[in-house]
Motif scaffolding. Structure first.
Motif, PDB file in Angstrom:
ATOM      1  N   GLU A  81       0.816  -1.206   0.000  1.00  0.00           N
ATOM      2  CA  GLU A  81       0.000   0.000   0.000  1.00  0.00           C
ATOM      3  C   GLU A  81       0.855   1.265   0.000  1.00  0.00           C
ATOM      4  N   PRO A  83       1.109   5.455   0.998  1.00  0.00           N
ATOM      5  CA  PRO A  83       0.629   6.276   2.114  1.00  0.00           C
ATOM      6  C   PRO A  83      -0.617   7.070   1.759  1.00  0.00           C
ATOM      7  N   GLU A  84      -1.470   7.273   2.746  1.00  0.00           N
ATOM      8  CA  GLU A  84      -2.700   8.033   2.570  1.00  0.00           C
ATOM      9  C   GLU A  84      -2.428   9.530   2.735  1.00  0.00           C
ATOM     10  N   THR A  87      -1.550  11.877   6.221  1.00  0.00           N
ATOM     11  CA  THR A  87      -0.836  11.111   7.243  1.00  0.00           C
ATOM     12  C   THR A  87       0.657  11.357   7.094  1.00  0.00           C
ATOM     13  N   ASN A  93       6.120  10.765   2.561  1.00  0.00           N
ATOM     14  CA  ASN A  93       5.173  10.065   1.697  1.00  0.00           C
ATOM     15  C   ASN A  93       5.621  10.071   0.244  1.00  0.00           C
ATOM     16  N   HIS A  97       6.356   7.052  -2.361  1.00  0.00           N
ATOM     17  CA  HIS A  97       5.784   6.981  -3.704  1.00  0.00           C
ATOM     18  C   HIS A  97       6.873   6.764  -4.748  1.00  0.00           C
ATOM     19  N   GLN A 138      -2.560   7.221  -8.834  1.00  0.00           N
ATOM     20  CA  GLN A 138      -2.571   7.353  -7.380  1.00  0.00           C
ATOM     21  C   GLN A 138      -1.678   8.504  -6.927  1.00  0.00           C
ATOM     22  N   TYR A 142      -2.898  11.671  -4.882  1.00  0.00           N
ATOM     23  CA  TYR A 142      -2.276  11.962  -3.594  1.00  0.00           C
ATOM     24  C   TYR A 142      -1.896  13.436  -3.510  1.00  0.00           C
ATOM     25  N   THR A 145      -4.886  15.807  -3.383  1.00  0.00           N
ATOM     26  CA  THR A 145      -5.560  15.772  -2.083  1.00  0.00           C
ATOM     27  C   THR A 145      -4.750  16.519  -1.036  1.00  0.00           C
ATOM     28  N   GLU A 146      -3.431  16.349  -1.052  1.00  0.00           N
ATOM     29  CA  GLU A 146      -2.591  17.081  -0.098  1.00  0.00           C
ATOM     30  C   GLU A 146      -2.708  18.586  -0.322  1.00  0.00           C
TER      31      GLU A 146
END
Length: 202
Positions: A81, A83-84, A87, A93, A97, A138, A142, A145-146
């Protein structure tokens, strides 16, 4: 149903014969790569007659493109997975990636190398709709969203930042494929991420 087709279906574990053929091709790609992979070899490994493949795919290229996508997805699943958003730290992060992307590209390189002489397969692969759920998609989500969370600058050009990180992975692959003079050491993950964040961090 022919006896041979019936025998093949006994080994599909509830999957359709189309899925069984794709899974067989994926296994062969993982075991021996894509160079020289033929319809006959896939059919033999799947336990069906050669012509059965054409009942489920328009041609060999369609089968190999779908198998190549499934192979990439299998590699991605093994890498775990990502990182979200929101977080940890953005820097840590992004390092994850980029490390993930580099590992992914190194793992799938043999499969793509074997298809350089079959551009139609690569074109079909590129046409398959992955709904943006691959690593590049993704990564873009990511970063967007950040930015929305306020952990990146409001005007951060996150799509350009994502393209830079993906480009590092592509450069790694091309360096392995194309002859070149001298040796160029790939930049460290930390250095790349810091350079990207210089342009998008708050």
């Amino acid at each position: 149903m022919s006896p041979r087709k019936a025998a093949a279906l006994k080994h599909t574990d509830g999957r359709s014969l189309r899925e069984h053929l794709i899974d067989t091709a994926v296994r062969l790609i993982a075991e021996q790569g894509t160079a020289g992979l033929t319809v006959r070899a896939i059919a033999r490994a799947a336990g069906v007659a050669d012509g059965v493949l054409y009942n489920h795919f328009a041609d060999k290229e369609e089968l190999l493109a779908n198998a190549l996508r499934a192979h990439v997805r299998a590699v991605e699943a093994e890498l775990g997975e990502l990182p979200e958003p929101g977080t940890g730290t953005v820097e840590a992060n992004l390092r994850e990636h980029l490390a993930y992307g580099l590992a992914l590209h190194r793992a799938i390189l043999p499969a793509f190398t074997g298809l350089l002489a079959q551009p139609e397969v690569l074109a079909r692969f590129g046409e398959l709709d992955g709904h943006g759920d691959d690593w590049r998609g993704q990564l873009r989500r990511y970063l967007r969203t950040e930015r929305a969370l306020g952990r990146l600058a409001a005007g951060a050009r996150v799509d350009a930042a994502a393209a830079m990180l993906v480009g590092i992975c592509h450069e790694t692959v091309l360096s392995a494929l194309l002859p070149h003079t001298g040796t160029t050491k790939a930049p460290a993950v930390r250095d790349v991420v810091e350079a990207v964040l210089d342009g998008i961090a708050k």
